[in-house]
Design an enzyme around this catalytic site. Structure first.
Site, short mmCIF file in Angstrom:
data_model
loop_
_atom_site.label_atom_id
_atom_site.label_comp_id
_atom_site.label_asym_id
_atom_site.label_seq_id
_atom_site.Cartn_x
_atom_site.Cartn_y
_atom_site.Cartn_z
N ASP A 11 41.12 36.21 36.86
CA ASP A 11 41.36 37.42 36.10
C ASP A 11 42.56 37.20 35.18
O ASP A 11 43.68 37.02 35.64
CB ASP A 11 41.63 38.58 37.06
CG ASP A 11 41.60 39.95 36.39
OD1 ASP A 11 41.78 40.01 35.16
OD2 ASP A 11 41.41 40.95 37.09
N CYS A 31 38.46 43.63 31.55
CA CYS A 31 37.90 43.30 32.85
C CYS A 31 36.45 43.75 33.07
O CYS A 31 35.54 42.93 33.15
CB CYS A 31 38.78 43.90 33.94
SG CYS A 31 38.26 43.45 35.59
N HIS A 73 34.92 45.45 40.42
CA HIS A 73 35.34 46.27 39.27
C HIS A 73 34.21 46.64 38.31
O HIS A 73 34.41 46.75 37.11
CB HIS A 73 36.48 45.58 38.50
CG HIS A 73 37.41 46.58 37.87
ND1 HIS A 73 38.51 46.21 37.11
CD2 HIS A 73 37.40 47.95 37.87
CE1 HIS A 73 39.13 47.29 36.67
NE2 HIS A 73 38.48 48.36 37.13
#
Length: 457
Positions: free
Chosen positions: A22, A62, A112
Site C-alpha cells: 500500500d 486505494c 478496503h
C-alpha cells in the site's frame, strides 16, 4: 498418430502469489536506483522478473485500484472511485473466475472494497470469490491490527501485521505444496502507507533522517519533513523486503517456485513532499507510477527483462487469466498483455490513462484537488483538468517533472498532439470526463463537504 508413451508431459496450471503493498512508489527500490532503499530481496527478485518499468495505477488511490485489480474494469465502470464504498457482490473478479476454473483462493491482509465499516466483519457473500480469509477492511495501526477469519469474532495479528500476515501466507504455501488444485494467494500489506514511524525498531534503526538523499523536486521548505517521513517510509519498505525474502524462500523450499507466478505491485505511490505534495491521487510520477514485477515459471517460456509497456491496473486481471489458460469475461476492460510478454506488440499502443474522477480524502479541493485526465507514455505526461490543459512533461528529459511545458510556444505542436492522443484514448474508453459531482450523483454516494464518504471506523 503420436504414441502416448512419447507424448509431452502435461504442463501444470500455474499457481499465483499476488503481493500488493500500500503506497509503495515505483522509485523506492534499490533496483530502481534509489540510494536510500534497502531492498536486497526485491533487487534479487527483479533480476528473475519481467519488470514493467512504466506501470501505473489508473486511479492512484486505494479502493479504486483494488477494485480495478480484481475486476479488470476502470473506476467509472465498477463505481469505486472513492474510498469506503462497496464493490458489487455480483462483480466478476479474478478469484471468482479462477475458482470456477478449479483454483483454491486465499486472501490475507487488507481489503478496503467492502464499504460497510473499516473494522466490520465481511461475510462470505461479499468476499468476491476468496475462500481462505484472514482479512480486515482497513487499518493503519500496524502494531495493533485486528482481522477476521470465517467467523464474526475479531482476531488480532501478533506484532507488526505485515510480518504476521507473511507468516500466515507461508503456512498457506506449505499446506498447498502438494495439493492437486492450483491456488491464488492474494497477500495485501498495509505498509509502507503512513504512519511512517511505526515499523519495527530493527528497521527504524536502519535509517537516519539526516542521511536521507532527497529527490530534487522536493522544495526547500519541505525538506526537513520529507527526510523525517522518508526515514520511516524506507523502514517499512525494508521490513516488507524481508517479508518478500521469506515468501521466496518458502516457495523454493516447498518446490512451488517451479510452478508459481509471483506478482509484486502496489496500489499507488506516495508523493512524500515531492512538488510540495503529500500522499496520492496526484498526477505526478511519485503518486501514479507503481512497481510491477512478474516472475514466471520456466514452463511459460517468458524471459526476465525490463520492459516499457504501458500497463495499467485494469490490465493485470485479464493478463493473469490468460496466463493461466482461463477465459476473460466480456465485462473486462483491461488489455491482455500475454502476447506482449512473449515478444508481441504493446496492446495499449504505448500510452495509458490516469484519472481523478472526483477528488476526496487527502486530495480535497481546498488543497488543490481537482478532476483530471492524463495520458502517459514512457516519454510524455499530459494532463487536462475541467478547464483545459494543465500539465505537460517530457519524462525523458525531465524525469523529475520540474518543467511544465503547457502554454510554452516552443512545444505547441507537442501539446496539440498529446491533447489529441488523450481525446482519442478517452473516446475509446467512453469517458466523457464530467465533473466529479455527476459521477457521485450517478452512483448515489453521500459525500461530505470534502467530497469524501464518511466511514465507520
Amino acid at each position: 498418430m503420436i504414441c502416448a508413451l512419447h507424448a509431452a508431459p502435461a504442463v501444470k496450471t500455474p499457481n499465483i502469489l499476488f503481493v500488493v503493498a500500500d503506497q509503495w512508489r515505483a522509485q523506492a527500490f534499490g533496483f530502481a536506483g534509489d540510494p536510500n532503499a534497502k531492498t536486497p530481496n526485491l533487487d534479487r527478485l527483479e533480476k528473475d522478473c519481467v519488470n514493467f518499468t512504466q506501470a501505473v495505477a489508473g486511479m492512484p488511490v486505494c479502493s479504486p485500484t483494488r477494485a480495478t485489480l480484481l475486476t479488470g474494469q476502470r473506476p467509472q465502470t465498477h463505481g469505486i472511485f472513492l474510498n469506503d464504498v462497496p464493490l458489487d457482490p455480483e462483480a466478476l473478479t479474478l478469484p471468482k473466475e479462477l475458482k470456477a476454473g478449479g483454483y483454491d483462493t486465499a486472501c490475507i491482509g487488507k481489503w478496503h472494497i467492502d464499504g460497510h465499516g473499516r473494522s466490520s466483519f465481511i461475510p462470505r457473500e461479499r468476499r468476491q470469490g476468496f475462500d481462505y480469509w484472514k482479512v480486515l477492511e482497513c487499518t493503519h495501526n500496524y502494531n495493533n491490527s485486528p482481522y477476521y477469519a470465517d467467523g464474526p469474532q475479531q482476531l488480532k495479528w501478533d506484532g507488526y501485521d505485515a510480518i504476521a500476515q507473511t507468516r500466515d501466507a507461508q503456512s498457506y504455501l506449505k499446506d498447498h505444496a502438494k495439493a492437486e488444485k492450483p491456488f491464488l494467494l492474494w497477500l495485501a500489506w498495509g505498509p509502507p502507507h503512513n504512519p511512517y514511524e511505526t515499523a519495527p525498531p530493527k528497521y527504524r534503526a536502519m535509517f537516519s533522517p539526516e542521511k536521507i538523499v532527497l529527490r530534487d523536486n522536493v522544495p526547500e521548505a519541505d525538506r526537513t519533513a520529507a527526510r523525517k517521513n522518508l526515514a520511516g517510509y524506507y523502514a517499512h519498505c525494508a521490513a516488507l523486503d524481508d517479508c518478500v525474502g521469506d515468501l521466496l524462500r518458502t516457495l523454493k523450499e516447498t518446490g512451488l517456485e517451479d510452478n508459481t507466478i509471483v506478482v509484486f505491485t502496489s496500489d499507488h505511490g506516495d508523493m512524500i513532499e515531492s512538488h510540495g505534495q503529500q500522499r496520492k491521487q496526484r498526477p505526478w510520477e511519485e503518486s501514479a507510477r507503481v512497481p510491477l514485477l512478474f516472475r514466471f515459471p520456466a514452463t511459460l517460456g517468458i524471459q526476465p527483462r525490463r520492459v516499457e509497456g504501458t500497463i495499467n491496473s485494469e490490465d493485470l486481471m485479464p493478463t493473469l487469466l490468460s496466463l493461466c489458460g482461463k477465459p476473460i469475461p466480456k465485462s473486462v476492460e483491461g488489455f491482455d498483455f500475454t502476447g506482449y510478454l512473449r515478444g508481441g506488440d504493446d496492446p495499449s499502443g504505448g500510452a495509458t490513462i490516469i484519472r481523478c474522477i472526483s477528488p476526496f480524502g487527502e486530495y480535497t479541493r481546498d488543497h488543490g484537488g481537482k478532476e483530471y485526465r492524463e495520458v502517459r507514455s514512457p516519454r510524455y505526461t499530459y494532463a487536462r483538468d475541467l478547464t483545459g490543459p494543465w500539465l505537460l512533461y517530457d519524462n525523458e528529459k525531465d524525469p523529475l517533472q520540474l518543467n511544465n511545458l503547457v502554454g510554452n510556444p516552443e512545444y505547441a505542436k507537442l501539446q496539440t498532439e498529446q491533447d489529441a492522443l488523450l481525446e482519442r484514448k478517452l473516446a475509446e474508453q467512453h469517458d466523457e470526463f464530467l465533473p466529479g459531482s455527476d459521477y457521485v450523483a450517478k452512483w448515489g454516494y453521500k459525500v461530505d463537504a470534502r467530497g469524501t464518504v464518511r466511514y465507520k471506523p
